[in-house]
Design a protein around this motif. Structure first.
Motif, PDB file in Angstrom:
ATOM      1  N   ALA A  59      10.373  24.300 -34.076  1.00 20.98           N
ATOM      2  CA  ALA A  59      10.509  25.607 -33.433  1.00 20.98           C
ATOM      3  C   ALA A  59      11.447  25.539 -32.237  1.00 20.98           C
ATOM      4  CB  ALA A  59       9.131  26.116 -33.004  1.00 20.98           C
ATOM      5  N   LEU A  60      11.385  24.441 -31.487  1.00 17.47           N
ATOM      6  CA  LEU A  60      12.268  24.293 -30.332  1.00 17.47           C
ATOM      7  C   LEU A  60      13.722  24.178 -30.778  1.00 17.47           C
ATOM      8  CD1 LEU A  60      12.756  23.979 -27.340  1.00 17.47           C
ATOM      9  CD2 LEU A  60      12.050  21.581 -27.505  1.00 17.47           C
ATOM     10  N   ILE A  61      13.961  23.408 -31.837  1.00 15.07           N
ATOM     11  CA  ILE A  61      15.323  23.296 -32.368  1.00 15.07           C
ATOM     12  C   ILE A  61      15.797  24.652 -32.888  1.00 15.07           C
ATOM     13  CG2 ILE A  61      16.684  22.304 -34.256  1.00 15.07           C
ATOM     14  CD1 ILE A  61      15.144  19.700 -33.813  1.00 15.07           C
ATOM     15  N   ALA A  62      14.908  25.399 -33.525  1.00 14.01           N
ATOM     16  CA  ALA A  62      15.277  26.731 -34.017  1.00 14.01           C
ATOM     17  C   ALA A  62      15.679  27.646 -32.870  1.00 14.01           C
ATOM     18  CB  ALA A  62      14.114  27.342 -34.802  1.00 14.01           C
ATOM     19  N   ARG A  63      15.067  27.476 -31.715  1.00 15.54           N
ATOM     20  CA  ARG A  63      15.419  28.283 -30.551  1.00 15.54           C
ATOM     21  C   ARG A  63      16.800  27.903 -30.015  1.00 15.54           C
ATOM     22  NH1 ARG A  63      11.282  26.992 -27.436  1.00 15.54           N
ATOM     23  NH2 ARG A  63      10.009  28.457 -28.597  1.00 15.54           N
TER      24      ARG A  63
END
Length: 485
Positions: free
Chosen positions: A77-81
């Motif tokens: 999720a952090l990478i997606a952000r």
């Protein structure tokens, strides 16, 4: 296992490259840097993808993996952000977590990002972790691996083999020994590559700083992270963290990052709440699994959110046998933080680990009614179903396998569910997938042969075409594996 001679011969180059790698470039002119070679020269994107996926299979076969779907979902999720502003156009990167207390992260051609549990232990807030991931995405978006290949005379294949060797050394704590061995033979060549790599590091820093700001983080977090690593190196007598071995940091590089960060400003900062501290708690508990109180002490030293300290206390309480008390704490935290699925999923996980399958199923399904695509909860639901309704588990896991074809854990569970529901051909097919995803391609092909024979005996007409298709893919990976021998 002894490392291949050609891997050792290039190991330092590979360690330097381990954070420098793929996809469509962001314009170098935007960062006031000279062009170091065409970002589209050397290895093409499809070849990078193939190499990266093959590399990951070899790495899984030999590295200590951190099997934690909750923490991996957080990193995803952090990478997606960060991804929309990164310039990376190779799709969603694959994340692999490493069960190592060493401070390290890496990026590999084809969009593979690895994170050690030790990075969470070192990074005291989400912005610090995001700064490392933004830097890695910078390497990928600027296609540093392909550009490095345009410069070196050797082919990319020994370098990829050496990169595997280097990251395995780093994962096992032998980084210094690996570098010393490599430097003994080709010091001049290595020095040339190191200088080139430093320019790549500066490019990735500048790209990453912009990504950080656009994603709602203070770009100064990257500068602070580098300085913290330098301080740790000094405290350890000049022995740098593994991350600095693969990403050399100089004062000029830090000064450049400092100036760039100041020019960008902080923008509107996001508040992650206690989520990052809770994931960090899981990492600390993994690293200090034999001494849980030490994990609690380290979390408290980092000025963690009180909710995260209570969360960790609940996990430790469950390990001590007080499941009821742990679940009561997690249920209270769930009411206080209803938007954090990590908390109720952790409660379901504790119930599952304690053998209370009915409660684990109830808790996971309650969450899934609200968040049907939350993978950690779906995995717990499937594992709980295995104990009560193998056929339902099989159907649920088939859907998960279609959605997550690169997840070995899904296929491990699917193989068991198929076996328990009298679908022997499917069981061997799922086992074949799990084997090939973890680098054991030849064994996987043997499982395909068994699955094909059983499919004929069981009249599973629809599975035959799938087996043939997968055999062709397995053979392709087996050929690619030879490049790492």
């Amino acid at each position: 296992m002894p490392l291949p001679r050609k891997a050792w011969r290039h190991a330092t180059t590979a360690l330097i490259l381990a954070g420098a790698l793929i996809t469509t470039p962001a314009p170098a002119m935007a960062f006031d840097l000279p062009q170091l070679g065409s970002a589209t020269s050397g290895v093409n994107p499809s070849e990078e993808y193939r190499l990266g996926r093959t590399w990951l299979r070899q790495f899984r076969a030999r590295a200590p993996l951190w099997q934690d779907p909750i923490s991996r979902d957080y990193v995803d999720a952090l990478i997606a952000r960060l991804l929309p502003d990164s310039g990376f156009q190779g799709g969603r990167p694959l994340v692999t977590l490493v069960d190592s207390r060493l401070l390290n992260a890496f990026a590999v051609p084809g969009g593979v990002i690895g994170v050690n549990a030790g990075l969470f232990a070192f990074a005291e807030d989400e912005a610090a972790l995001a700064s490392v991931l933004a830097h890695e995405l910078g390497h990928l978006s600027l296609r540093h691996y392909a550009r490095q290949q345009a410069r070196v005379e050797e082919t990319q294949l020994p370098t990829m083999a050496a990169m595997l060797a280097g990251m395995l050394i780093a994962a096992g704590g032998g980084g210094d020994a690996g570098i010393a061995a490599a430097m003994g033979s080709q010091a001049a060549f290595i020095q040339d590559q190191l200088a080139y790599s430093r320019r790549f590091e500066q490019e990735a820093d500048r790209q990453g700083l912009q990504v950080l700001r656009d994603a709602g983080y203070d770009p100064q977090a990257m500068v602070e992270m580098f300085r913290a690593m330098q301080r740790q190196s000094a405290l350890q007598g000049g022995n740098p963290p593994e991350f600095l071995l693969t990403h050399p940091v100089t004062e000029s590089r830090i000064s450049d990052a400092q100036a760039r960060a100041a020019g960008l400003g902080a923008g509107e900062l996001r508040d992650p709440g206690p989520l990052y501290d809770m994931v960090r708690a899981r990492a600390l508990l993994t690293i200090h699994r034999d001494a849980p109180p030490q994990a609690a002490s380290l979390l408290a030293q980092g000025d963690a959110a009180p909710a995260a300290e209570r969360y960790l206390a609940a996990l430790i309480r469950a390990r001590g046998g007080d499941l009821a008390g742990a679940l009561a704490t997690l249920d209270t935290l769930t009411r206080e933080w209803p938007d954090l699925p990590l908390i109720p999923t952790s409660a379901a996980e504790l119930a599952l680990d304690a053998g209370r399958h009915g409660e684990a199923l109830r808790r996971s399904q309650h969450l899934l009614r609200l968040m049907p695509d939350y993978l950690p909860a779906r995995l717990i639901e499937a594992e709980a179903l295995l104990q009560q309704d193998a056929r339902a588990a099989f159907e649920a896991l088939r859907d998960l396998a279609e959605a997550h074809p690169e997840d070995p854990q899904v296929f491990t569970l699917l193989a068991e569910a198929a076996g328990r529901s009298q679908r022997a051909a499917w069981s061997h097919l799922a086992r074949a997938e799990q084997l090939q995803l973890t680098g054991r391609i030849t064994q996987g092909i043997r499982q395909l042969d068994i699955a094909e024979e059983l499919a004929k005996q069981e009249g599973e007409i629809g599975i035959g075409g799938r087996i043939s298709e997968r055999r062709e893919a397995f053979e392709t990976y087996r050929e690619a594996m030879k490049e790492f021998q």
